[in-house]
Design a protein around this motif. Structure first.
Motif, PDB file in Angstrom:
ATOM      1  N   CYS A 146     -50.273 -66.856  53.501  1.00 38.21           N
ATOM      2  CA  CYS A 146     -50.494 -66.646  52.718  1.00 38.21           C
ATOM      3  C   CYS A 146     -52.101 -67.590  52.935  1.00 38.21           C
ATOM      4  CB  CYS A 146     -50.409 -68.022  51.949  1.00 38.21           C
ATOM      5  SG  CYS A 146     -48.705 -67.868  51.474  1.00 38.21           S
ATOM      6  N   GLY A 147     -53.222 -67.043  53.822  1.00 33.93           N
ATOM      7  CA  GLY A 147     -54.558 -68.001  53.742  1.00 33.93           C
ATOM      8  C   GLY A 147     -54.844 -69.061  53.389  1.00 33.93           C
ATOM      9  N   GLY A 148     -53.689 -70.321  52.760  1.00 33.90           N
ATOM     10  CA  GLY A 148     -53.891 -71.540  52.355  1.00 33.90           C
ATOM     11  C   GLY A 148     -53.193 -72.735  53.572  1.00 33.90           C
ATOM     12  N   ALA A 149     -54.056 -74.121  54.103  1.00 30.74           N
ATOM     13  CA  ALA A 149     -53.651 -75.320  54.372  1.00 30.74           C
ATOM     14  C   ALA A 149     -52.394 -75.317  53.465  1.00 30.74           C
ATOM     15  CB  ALA A 149     -55.073 -76.459  54.661  1.00 30.74           C
ATOM     16  N   HIS A 211     -60.391 -79.346  46.547  1.00 28.19           N
ATOM     17  CA  HIS A 211     -59.659 -77.512  46.674  1.00 28.19           C
ATOM     18  C   HIS A 211     -58.333 -77.107  45.620  1.00 28.19           C
ATOM     19  CE1 HIS A 211     -62.351 -76.280  49.551  1.00 28.19           C
ATOM     20  NE2 HIS A 211     -61.482 -76.571  50.694  1.00 28.19           N
ATOM     21  N   PRO A 212     -57.906 -76.463  45.044  1.00 25.85           N
ATOM     22  CA  PRO A 212     -56.762 -76.110  44.019  1.00 25.85           C
ATOM     23  C   PRO A 212     -56.155 -75.618  45.010  1.00 25.85           C
ATOM     24  CG  PRO A 212     -58.056 -74.201  44.502  1.00 25.85           C
ATOM     25  CD  PRO A 212     -59.103 -75.013  44.894  1.00 25.85           C
ATOM     26  N   ARG A 213     -54.622 -75.986  44.334  1.00 26.76           N
ATOM     27  CA  ARG A 213     -53.113 -75.920  45.622  1.00 26.76           C
ATOM     28  C   ARG A 213     -52.363 -75.691  45.003  1.00 26.76           C
ATOM     29  NH1 ARG A 213     -56.036 -79.908  47.504  1.00 26.76           N
ATOM     30  NH2 ARG A 213     -56.078 -81.007  49.572  1.00 26.76           N
ATOM     31  N   LEU A 214     -51.304 -74.355  45.753  1.00 24.95           N
ATOM     32  CA  LEU A 214     -50.554 -73.924  45.198  1.00 24.95           C
ATOM     33  C   LEU A 214     -48.762 -75.238  45.352  1.00 24.95           C
ATOM     34  CD1 LEU A 214     -49.968 -70.036  45.265  1.00 24.95           C
ATOM     35  CD2 LEU A 214     -49.954 -71.772  42.680  1.00 24.95           C
ATOM     36  N   ALA A 215     -48.619 -75.282  44.957  1.00 27.16           N
ATOM     37  CA  ALA A 215     -47.376 -77.048  44.849  1.00 27.16           C
ATOM     38  C   ALA A 215     -45.533 -75.772  44.295  1.00 27.16           C
ATOM     39  CB  ALA A 215     -47.562 -77.838  44.765  1.00 27.16           C
ATOM     40  N   VAL A 216     -44.828 -76.266  45.117  1.00 28.57           N
ATOM     41  CA  VAL A 216     -43.888 -76.273  44.506  1.00 28.57           C
ATOM     42  C   VAL A 216     -42.329 -77.681  45.007  1.00 28.57           C
ATOM     43  CG1 VAL A 216     -42.723 -74.490  46.600  1.00 28.57           C
ATOM     44  CG2 VAL A 216     -41.424 -74.605  45.084  1.00 28.57           C
ATOM     45  N   VAL A 217     -41.608 -77.745  44.782  1.00 26.76           N
ATOM     46  CA  VAL A 217     -40.816 -78.348  45.083  1.00 26.76           C
ATOM     47  C   VAL A 217     -39.537 -78.553  45.847  1.00 26.76           C
ATOM     48  CG1 VAL A 217     -38.938 -80.518  44.068  1.00 26.76           C
ATOM     49  CG2 VAL A 217     -41.051 -79.926  42.194  1.00 26.76           C
ATOM     50  N   PRO A 233     -59.586 -72.655  49.908  1.00 27.47           N
ATOM     51  CA  PRO A 233     -61.388 -73.119  49.291  1.00 27.47           C
ATOM     52  C   PRO A 233     -61.680 -72.732  47.419  1.00 27.47           C
ATOM     53  CG  PRO A 233     -60.469 -70.478  50.807  1.00 27.47           C
ATOM     54  CD  PRO A 233     -59.092 -71.768  50.511  1.00 27.47           C
ATOM     55  N   ASP A 234     -60.671 -71.486  47.141  1.00 22.44           N
ATOM     56  CA  ASP A 234     -60.861 -71.408  45.181  1.00 22.44           C
ATOM     57  C   ASP A 234     -59.954 -70.551  44.862  1.00 22.44           C
ATOM     58  OD1 ASP A 234     -61.708 -68.854  45.261  1.00 22.44           O
ATOM     59  OD2 ASP A 234     -63.685 -69.655  46.762  1.00 22.44           O
ATOM     60  N   GLU A 235     -60.212 -70.905  43.173  1.00 25.28           N
ATOM     61  CA  GLU A 235     -58.672 -69.667  42.347  1.00 25.28           C
ATOM     62  C   GLU A 235     -58.793 -68.714  43.543  1.00 25.28           C
ATOM     63  OE1 GLU A 235     -57.646 -70.817  39.058  1.00 25.28           O
ATOM     64  OE2 GLU A 235     -58.432 -72.759  38.775  1.00 25.28           O
ATOM     65  N   ASP A 236     -60.332 -68.032  43.681  1.00 23.87           N
ATOM     66  CA  ASP A 236     -60.365 -66.606  43.944  1.00 23.87           C
ATOM     67  C   ASP A 236     -59.772 -66.157  45.269  1.00 23.87           C
ATOM     68  OD1 ASP A 236     -61.577 -66.026  41.462  1.00 23.87           O
ATOM     69  OD2 ASP A 236     -63.043 -66.124  42.781  1.00 23.87           O
ATOM     70  N   ALA A 237     -59.322 -66.932  46.438  1.00 25.48           N
ATOM     71  CA  ALA A 237     -58.728 -66.867  47.659  1.00 25.48           C
ATOM     72  C   ALA A 237     -57.106 -66.955  47.221  1.00 25.48           C
ATOM     73  CB  ALA A 237     -59.031 -67.704  48.371  1.00 25.48           C
ATOM     74  N   ILE A 238     -56.213 -67.647  46.072  1.00 31.97           N
ATOM     75  CA  ILE A 238     -55.101 -67.383  45.811  1.00 31.97           C
ATOM     76  C   ILE A 238     -54.511 -66.216  45.755  1.00 31.97           C
ATOM     77  CG2 ILE A 238     -53.240 -68.267  44.574  1.00 31.97           C
ATOM     78  CD1 ILE A 238     -54.869 -71.281  44.434  1.00 31.97           C
ATOM     79  N   GLY A 239     -53.735 -65.765  46.475  1.00 29.87           N
ATOM     80  CA  GLY A 239     -53.196 -64.053  46.255  1.00 29.87           C
ATOM     81  C   GLY A 239     -52.117 -63.975  45.731  1.00 29.87           C
ATOM     82  N   CYS A 241     -48.609 -65.017  46.740  1.00 29.72           N
ATOM     83  CA  CYS A 241     -47.559 -65.527  47.591  1.00 29.72           C
ATOM     84  C   CYS A 241     -46.531 -66.548  47.165  1.00 29.72           C
ATOM     85  CB  CYS A 241     -48.823 -66.277  48.398  1.00 29.72           C
ATOM     86  SG  CYS A 241     -49.580 -67.258  47.721  1.00 29.72           S
ATOM     87  N   GLU A 242     -46.727 -66.488  45.572  1.00 33.14           N
ATOM     88  CA  GLU A 242     -46.113 -67.290  45.235  1.00 33.14           C
ATOM     89  C   GLU A 242     -44.555 -67.246  45.754  1.00 33.14           C
ATOM     90  OE1 GLU A 242     -45.940 -67.549  40.463  1.00 33.14           O
ATOM     91  OE2 GLU A 242     -47.719 -68.036  40.590  1.00 33.14           O
ATOM     92  N   ALA A 243     -43.586 -65.914  45.546  1.00 28.88           N
ATOM     93  CA  ALA A 243     -42.504 -65.946  46.546  1.00 28.88           C
ATOM     94  C   ALA A 243     -42.237 -66.572  47.837  1.00 28.88           C
ATOM     95  CB  ALA A 243     -42.669 -64.033  46.455  1.00 28.88           C
ATOM     96  N   VAL A 244     -43.536 -66.205  48.895  1.00 26.53           N
ATOM     97  CA  VAL A 244     -43.389 -66.389  49.826  1.00 26.53           C
ATOM     98  C   VAL A 244     -43.765 -68.416  49.784  1.00 26.53           C
ATOM     99  CG1 VAL A 244     -45.021 -66.929  52.052  1.00 26.53           C
ATOM    100  CG2 VAL A 244     -45.124 -64.443  50.649  1.00 26.53           C
ATOM    101  N   LEU A 245     -44.005 -68.891  48.920  1.00 24.82           N
ATOM    102  CA  LEU A 245     -44.160 -70.524  48.745  1.00 24.82           C
ATOM    103  C   LEU A 245     -42.237 -70.479  48.612  1.00 24.82           C
ATOM    104  CD1 LEU A 245     -47.268 -71.613  47.699  1.00 24.82           C
ATOM    105  CD2 LEU A 245     -46.113 -71.438  50.032  1.00 24.82           C
ATOM    106  N   ALA A 246     -41.649 -70.023  47.562  1.00 20.84           N
ATOM    107  CA  ALA A 246     -40.650 -70.359  46.832  1.00 20.84           C
ATOM    108  C   ALA A 246     -39.675 -70.164  48.162  1.00 20.84           C
ATOM    109  CB  ALA A 246     -40.609 -69.221  45.952  1.00 20.84           C
ATOM    110  N   THR A 247     -39.545 -69.050  49.641  1.00 16.26           N
ATOM    111  CA  THR A 247     -38.766 -68.818  50.147  1.00 16.26           C
ATOM    112  C   THR A 247     -38.905 -70.019  51.112  1.00 16.26           C
ATOM    113  OG1 THR A 247     -38.750 -66.318  49.791  1.00 16.26           O
ATOM    114  CG2 THR A 247     -37.890 -67.449  51.828  1.00 16.26           C
ATOM    115  N   ALA A 248     -40.106 -70.059  51.236  1.00 18.21           N
ATOM    116  CA  ALA A 248     -40.671 -70.994  52.746  1.00 18.21           C
ATOM    117  C   ALA A 248     -39.825 -72.833  51.847  1.00 18.21           C
ATOM    118  CB  ALA A 248     -41.871 -71.492  53.093  1.00 18.21           C
TER     119      ALA A 248
END
Length: 537
Positions: A146-149, A211-217, A233-239, A241-248
């Motif tokens: 995803c490129g995020g932390a 920094h903006p964040r994507l989060a999932v329970v 780093p910013d919202e433009d950097a968010i690709g 990747c929702e499916a990747v986070l949901a699977t993770a």
């Protein structure tokens, strides 16, 4: 697999939490596993084995655990308050096992998180990680895609794993969180939003200056186990990747379930110890998290509800009230852990008792937690609760007295028709003392003059309401107008009843001692029935 010597690991932790009891400090440690004392399963080599529920008085159980630690070149961690018992020390030396003594006050979950974090920051040898430490590998994998932390938290808001790839975005929330291994206080309002925790989808969380964040329970069925966050780093950097986070999140659930399955045994042990302390103080368990504050939760009716005073219809005997409390347990555990507490809970006679450590690190105050939980229970569970918190208790023997005081406070709040809410026992001290006096009068015939029983029996036999009238009259210091207002009676009716009561029962209401004793005795007597006598007999 990343490894470090046991001595280095222990040096990194506080010496008042863990100490080498016997064995080799140069032993290599590459993982940490939760070891259920009741069901010893195969474990990976070179692990620190956290012996949940291990009975040190059982030679068989201790022998099995020591052999497992020695056979896997690992170290066994056991909780003991005053050092390792001599017989256990001798068995460990005979088995060639290394044993670490753990302070009983630290939760196993916290120790597991600390050790996992320390091991994850060590240079790896290129071998794949194994066991619970895989959460760190998962965090790194997600971050790489995803490129995020990435950070993974449990429901106690302890950071159990995080990505550590080079060049990752970092802000103050992530920096403080990793250093303290806990979600920082300033981030909790955004971390605990209903929008996130009531959803199964990935949410975008924005905060000014961060920094903006994507989060999932992270869930297992309807049960929340934690959450997974990715900072960019910013919202433009968010690709995309929702499916990747949901699977993770689903993969992380498997690891957190494994941890919780073992930790539940530790939770159950503490809950049982609290139940014992509340009911049989002579057998109290010193392993309870003390000093701490005891809370009592009791269901009540509608906010304007005034309880039916008949003994066989007390509010806490209604089945729907018990169901309300059972529904509240899960929400209470989630809220307490989210705000830095590890609750110990016991249900006794349809009342819920919660023991909270007085001031755990990184937690909100007990009063703040109690008020927060009451608001959430009202909004989410649509139930009305009375929550009363006691003063700090310093030893197991004090828990029974604390329970008695909280019970009396609940009884008073119900008897006076108090609105549901969060109350402090210290603010109800006078009322608690009054309930103690009532209890003494009820249980000791020598403290009764007999007038109260005679008056109550007359009310039952003749459908009169002398008890209620006299009690209100005495509590209002003989003020006829206030008594009439309280009972919705005309002042002349009140005067007629008081005069008739003095004639019938031989009362001397001019004597202050007689007035005090009569008020205590009438207040302690089980109430009769509602006033059926508007004529004023």
């Amino acid at each position: 697999m990343a490894t470090m010597t046991l001595g280095t690991l222990l040096d990194a932790l506080r010496p008042d939490l863990v100490q080498l009891a016997t064995g080799e400090a140069h032993l290599a440690v590459g993982g940490v596993e939760l070891l259920d004392g009741g069901a010893l399963e195969p474990v990976a080599p070179q692990c620190l084995l956290l012996a949940l529920g291990l009975d040190l008085s059982s030679a068989e159980a201790v022998g099995q655990a020591l052999r497992l630690a020695a056979g896997t070149a690992g170290a066994l961690a056991v909780k003991c308050a005053n050092g390792l018992p001599r017989d256990v020390m001798d068995r460990a030396r005979a088995a060639g096992a290394t044993v670490v003594a753990v302070n009983p006050d630290i939760p196993w979950s916290r120790l597991h998180g600390l050790v996992s974090t320390l091991l994850a920051t060590q240079p790896t040898t290129g071998e794949p990680a194994s066991g619970p430490g895989d959460l760190f590998s998962l965090a790194n994998s997600v971050a790489a895609v995803c490129g995020g932390a990435v950070a993974i938290m449990d429901t106690n808001q302890t950071i159990v794993a995080y990505s550590n790839l080079p060049g990752q975005p970092i802000d103050e929330t992530r920096r403080v969180g990793i250093l303290s291994r806990q979600v920082p206080d300033h981030a909790l309002p955004h971390h605990l939003t209903d929008e996130l925790w009531h959803s199964d989808s990935v949410k975008l969380i924005r905060r000014d200056g961060y920094h903006p964040r994507l989060a999932v329970v992270i869930r297992a069925g309807d049960t929340a186990l934690g959450s997974l966050w990715a900072a960019f780093p910013d919202e433009d950097a968010i690709g995309d990747c929702e499916a990747v986070l949901a699977t993770a999140a689903k993969l992380a659930a498997l690891h957190l379930l494994t941890i919780r399955r073992h930790l539940d045994a530790d939770q159950e042990s503490r809950d049982t110890a609290l139940r014992t302390a509340l009911q049989h103080p002579g057998h109290a368990d010193r392993a309870l998290p003390l000093p701490g504050s005891l809370l009592c939760l009791a269901a009540t009716g509608h906010p304007d509800h005034r309880p039916d005073h008949r003994p066989d219809h007390r509010p806490d005997h209604r089945p729907d009230h018990r169901a309300s409390l059972l529904r509240a347990v899960g929400l209470l555990e989630l809220d307490a852990r989210s705000l830095g507490h590890e609750p110990t809970i016991s249900m006794v006679k349809d009342r819920l008792y919660v023991l909270l450590e007085a001031a755990p690190r990184g937690s909100v105050t007990v009063s703040t937690l109690a008020a927060h939980f009451h608001q959430r229970a009202t909004r989410l569970l649509h139930t009305s609760l009375l929550v009363v918190r006691g003063e700090p208790v310093h030893d197991p023997a004090g828990l029974r007295q604390a329970r008695d005081d909280l019970d009396r406070a609940i009884d008073h709040l119900r008897d006076t028709g108090a609105r549901p809410g969060s109350y402090a026992a210290r603010d109800l001290h006078a009322e608690i003392v009054q309930q103690r006096l009532f209890h003494a009068v009820r249980t000791d015939p020598a403290l009764r003059t007999g007038s109260g029983r005679t008056i109550t029996a007359h009310d039952h036999a003749h459908g009169t309401a002398y008890r209620a009238t006299l009690l209100s009259y005495l509590r209002n210091f003989g003020d006829v107008r206030a008594t009439g207002t309280e009972l919705t009676l005309h002042e002349n009716t009140v005067r007629k009843r008081i005069r008739r009561a003095q004639e019938l029962f031989g009362l001397d209401l001019r004597n202050p001692t007689h007035r005090l004793l009569l008020e205590l005795e009438l207040g302690a007597m089980p109430p009769g029935h509602r006033d059926p006598d508007p004529a004023g007999r």
